[in-house]
Design an enzyme around this catalytic site. Sequence first.
Site, mmCIF file in Angstrom:
data_model
loop_
_atom_site.group_PDB
_atom_site.id
_atom_site.type_symbol
_atom_site.label_atom_id
_atom_site.label_comp_id
_atom_site.label_asym_id
_atom_site.label_seq_id
_atom_site.Cartn_x
_atom_site.Cartn_y
_atom_site.Cartn_z
ATOM 1 N N ASP A 14 1.350 -19.640 12.317
ATOM 2 C CA ASP A 14 1.836 -18.821 11.211
ATOM 3 C C ASP A 14 2.954 -19.510 10.443
ATOM 4 O OD1 ASP A 14 0.063 -16.835 11.825
ATOM 5 O OD2 ASP A 14 1.531 -15.431 12.610
ATOM 6 N N HIS B 43 -5.861 -14.831 15.190
ATOM 7 C CA HIS B 43 -4.404 -14.803 15.174
ATOM 8 C C HIS B 43 -3.880 -16.167 15.615
ATOM 9 C CE1 HIS B 43 -3.485 -10.754 14.002
ATOM 10 N NE2 HIS B 43 -4.289 -10.235 14.919
ATOM 11 N N ASP B 44 -2.558 -16.276 15.643
ATOM 12 C CA ASP B 44 -1.892 -17.543 15.919
ATOM 13 C C ASP B 44 -2.449 -18.233 17.161
ATOM 14 O OD1 ASP B 44 0.513 -19.364 16.796
ATOM 15 O OD2 ASP B 44 1.022 -18.662 14.788
ATOM 16 N N ARG C 99 0.833 -1.195 0.000
ATOM 17 C CA ARG C 99 0.000 0.000 0.000
ATOM 18 C C ARG C 99 0.871 1.251 0.000
ATOM 19 N NH1 ARG C 99 -3.566 -0.859 5.232
ATOM 20 N NH2 ARG C 99 -1.478 -1.389 5.956
ATOM 21 N N LEU D 27 1.408 0.364 -4.620
ATOM 22 C CA LEU D 27 0.268 0.474 -5.535
ATOM 23 C C LEU D 27 -1.030 0.310 -4.761
ATOM 24 C CD1 LEU D 27 -0.737 0.611 -8.502
ATOM 25 C CD2 LEU D 27 -0.608 -1.889 -8.539
ATOM 26 N N ASP D 28 -1.965 1.208 -4.978
ATOM 27 C CA ASP D 28 -3.286 1.122 -4.358
ATOM 28 C C ASP D 28 -4.117 0.106 -5.146
ATOM 29 O OD1 ASP D 28 -5.767 1.413 -3.247
ATOM 30 O OD2 ASP D 28 -5.992 3.545 -3.726
ATOM 31 N N LEU D 29 -4.375 -1.042 -4.535
ATOM 32 C CA LEU D 29 -5.086 -2.105 -5.241
ATOM 33 C C LEU D 29 -6.552 -1.757 -5.486
ATOM 34 C CD1 LEU D 29 -3.626 -5.288 -3.478
ATOM 35 C CD2 LEU D 29 -2.907 -4.197 -5.618
ATOM 36 N N LYS D 30 -7.058 -0.724 -4.819
ATOM 37 C CA LYS D 30 -8.444 -0.307 -5.034
ATOM 38 C C LYS D 30 -8.574 0.726 -6.147
ATOM 39 C CE LYS D 30 -9.907 -1.220 -0.277
ATOM 40 N NZ LYS D 30 -10.502 -0.645 0.970
#
Length: 371
Positions: free
Chosen positions: A167, A137-138, A37, A70-73
């Site tokens: 993880d 989470h883990d 991001r 890069l903004d994937l949206k």
Amino acid sequence: MRPLDGILVVDFSTLLPGPLASLILAEAGARVVKIERPGRGDEMRAYAPKLGEDSVNFVLLNRGKQSIALDLKAPDALERLKPLLARADVVLEQFRPGVMDRLGLGYEALRRINPKLIYCSITGWGQTGPKAHVAAHDLNYMAETGVLGLSAGADGAPVLPPVLAADVAGGTLPAVLNILLALRQRDQTGLGCHLDVAMGDNLFTFLYWGLGNGFSGAGWPQPGNELVTGGSPRYRIYATKDGRYVAAAPLEDKFWENFTRIIALPEPLRAPDAPADAVIAGISERLASRTAAEWQAAFEGQDVCCSIVASLEEAVNDPHIAARRLFAHTLKTETGELPALPVPVAPAFRAEPARARAPKLGETTDPYLAI
């Protein structure tokens, strides 16, 4: 040449499971391009402690990679990524199921761009099933798969694990294993595939013995009662006189005989039919009579399968670790050099110790990517 020279990995993952998987692939020769991001990048960059601009965690997990911000949206994100994705061998992602599809970057969409693509999705509970979208989470994965329930402290409560087993052992390593299998399959078929790596699923492999007991009718295991959960005097942790601990695992008779002889356990407690509780109490009394250093000297050169519980600092400085050159690889940082994170790639498949560094956010300008 390294085994994965020429392999291109596009890594959308963050934090630990995916980045550690792509680090292992990079160590074996793959080129890894992180898609991050703009502004923040991988969440791991902001963790503490810091090592320059980024966290030491990020630096350790992302050495030798490249970074594209890069903004994937953004409406044109897919078009801008297409040239890179068309050449990629592997895509790695660990969003919740459906997120990449909504971004136009799901497996079916990318498969049309690149039929040879191996698309690896790492999630907690997999792409399907009632828990597929549950945040966790883990610790949660270990709690819900029975792993945590088999540990118990002195008060009987589960013990907080110091390692992120779900993880790494449930996510990272199965991802790498299956990516390598998929690459081999692609050699035969010419086609890629979608890999569904679920950390929760993969933790059950480590409970093979408990599953065997339960499914066979021998009884489901309980904390504190089984061979490897504290029920046996031959597989326990005992305190020493100076407040340290001995990890004793003399399971086989030959080790047990050596161990009981060295600690001078009374003869009646060495008998095969001696009550476990009495034997545990007897060993506890004997080991509490000397310091850790004294027991270390007594066990030296003996086949007893006993160890003094070491701190991480002591373990890192163990002469054996130095002889194995486990920390020979280094990475560059803004303040100098740091021992690199050891990864389970055989020396024969790696380059000579290098001084790679972690990428700055968005520093890579790929000639095939219109950034």
